[in-house]
Design a protein around this motif. Structure first.
Motif, PDB file in Angstrom:
ATOM      1  N   UNK A   1       0.814  -1.221   0.000  1.00 34.37           N
ATOM      2  CA  UNK A   1       0.000   0.000   0.000  1.00 34.37           C
ATOM      3  C   UNK A   1       0.846   1.270   0.000  1.00 34.37           C
ATOM      4  N   UNK A   2       2.059   1.182   0.544  1.00 35.08           N
ATOM      5  CA  UNK A   2       2.901   2.385   0.617  1.00 35.08           C
ATOM      6  C   UNK A   2       3.634   2.658  -0.693  1.00 35.08           C
ATOM      7  N   UNK A   3       4.012   1.594  -1.423  1.00 33.21           N
ATOM      8  CA  UNK A   3       4.874   1.769  -2.599  1.00 33.21           C
ATOM      9  C   UNK A   3       4.252   2.650  -3.696  1.00 33.21           C
ATOM     10  N   UNK A   4       2.988   2.419  -4.118  1.00 32.04           N
ATOM     11  CA  UNK A   4       2.439   3.287  -5.174  1.00 32.04           C
ATOM     12  C   UNK A   4       2.352   4.755  -4.751  1.00 32.04           C
ATOM     13  N   UNK A   5       1.993   4.994  -3.501  1.00 33.67           N
ATOM     14  CA  UNK A   5       1.891   6.375  -3.015  1.00 33.67           C
ATOM     15  C   UNK A   5       3.264   7.042  -3.036  1.00 33.67           C
TER      16      UNK A   5
END
Length: 316
Positions: free
Chosen positions: A301-305
């Motif tokens: 969930x953190x990587x695309x942001x």
């Protein structure tokens, strides 16, 4: 294949620091074991430390080979995550073709676009073409039972296990203002270090302070003190790592806070799926941690942001 190391000196210093920290943690773990016996908590702590040794060595080996090594590593992580997700979710033979599409089409093609640095297709392949293909394949099975539910599960699985995780090696394709492309490996290290440390620190703060559970029906072990302490501690770590990034100290802290919150919320969402299916862990692949998805759920969930913040504000 070029066997010469492709790690920049800053990355080498960080890995040395991590190995020193793990050595200290291993020493403390063994002291606790001798003093208090091999209780479940101490046994779990030592298992986690041992797993971190292995995971750090694997990361070092992959990063040694630069973009190719990092892309291959996260391809394999996506493969393992996909396998765990499918093992838990699917029970019907009629969904076999959808599984085959995920493993043999979506997964390799998505990582090919990453390796080829084709941002246009990398960013839309699964959310558009993959999402159109999967319901078509489902309809060809001839079964209409729970059709929408089955299709949504497959799309969600492809999005989390393939699309989101592929954003980690995709960081190496960015061309940022005032930041040399060969230093992009430091962005991966920043993302992984901050998000994973947030998870670890949430666990440590939770054990040390305890207190009220934050959402016991979804994640029985997460406490308010652990979550707040872990996220804030990891935010401080992000600020301290700013010299290896294109960010100022304030920017690094702000980005670190955002990806830690996203990692926490992602962990909750993935935990809700596990509770719905009545399991504690996604698997038992990593000793002391559960499955691969238990270890990388927050990164998903953190990587695309993180990728799009960096790409947008630093003109990548």
């Amino acid at each position: 294949m070029n066997l010469a190391p492709q790690l920049v000196p800053q990355a080498g210093y960080i890995f040395v620091s991590v190995f020193i920290a793990l050595t200290i943690a291993s020493f403390i773990g063994q002291m606790l074991k001798r003093q208090y016996g091999n209780s479940d908590t101490i046994s779990n702590l030592n298992a986690r430390i041992y797993a971190w040794w292995l995971m750090t060595i694997v990361l070092l080996c992959a990063f040694w080979f630069g973009r190719i090594g990092a892309t291959v590593l996260f391809f394999l992580i996506s493969f393992a995550a996909l396998r765990e997700f499918m093992t838990l979710i699917y029970r019907r033979r009629i969904d076999y073709n959808n599984m085959a599409v995920c493993f043999y089409i979506l997964l390799p093609v998505q990582y090919y676009f990453v390796l080829d640095q084709w941002y246009g297709m990398f960013s839309i392949f699964i959310p558009i073409y993959g999402f159109l293909l999967l319901p078509i394949v489902s309809s060809l099975s001839g079964s209409t039972t729970n059709f929408l539910e089955r299709t949504a599960k497959t799309q969600w699985m492809a999005m989390i296990c393939i699309f989101c995780l592929s954003h980690v090696p995709a960081l190496l394709t960015l061309k940022l203002d005032g930041f040399l492309p060969e230093n992009n490996i430091l962005l991966l290290i920043f993302l992984i270090a901050v998000v994973q440390c947030s998870d670890v620190l949430q666990y440590i703060w939770g054990k040390l302070v305890g207190g009220k559970k934050i959402l016991p029906s979804v994640s029985p072990s997460k406490t308010i003190s652990g979550t707040v302490g872990g996220i804030l501690s990891a935010t401080v770590l992000a600020a301290l790592m700013s010299p290896i990034t294109p960010f100022s100290t304030f920017q690094a802290a702000l980005i670190g806070f955002v990806i830690c919150v996203m990692g926490f919320l992602g962990g909750l969402a993935m935990s809700a799926i596990k509770r719905d299916y009545g399991v504690k862990d996604w698997g038992n692949m990593i000793q002391g941690h559960g499955g691969m998805l238990d270890r990388v759920d927050s990164v998903c969930f953190a990587a695309p942001v993180f990728f799009h913040i960096v790409r947008y504000f630093w003109n990548g």
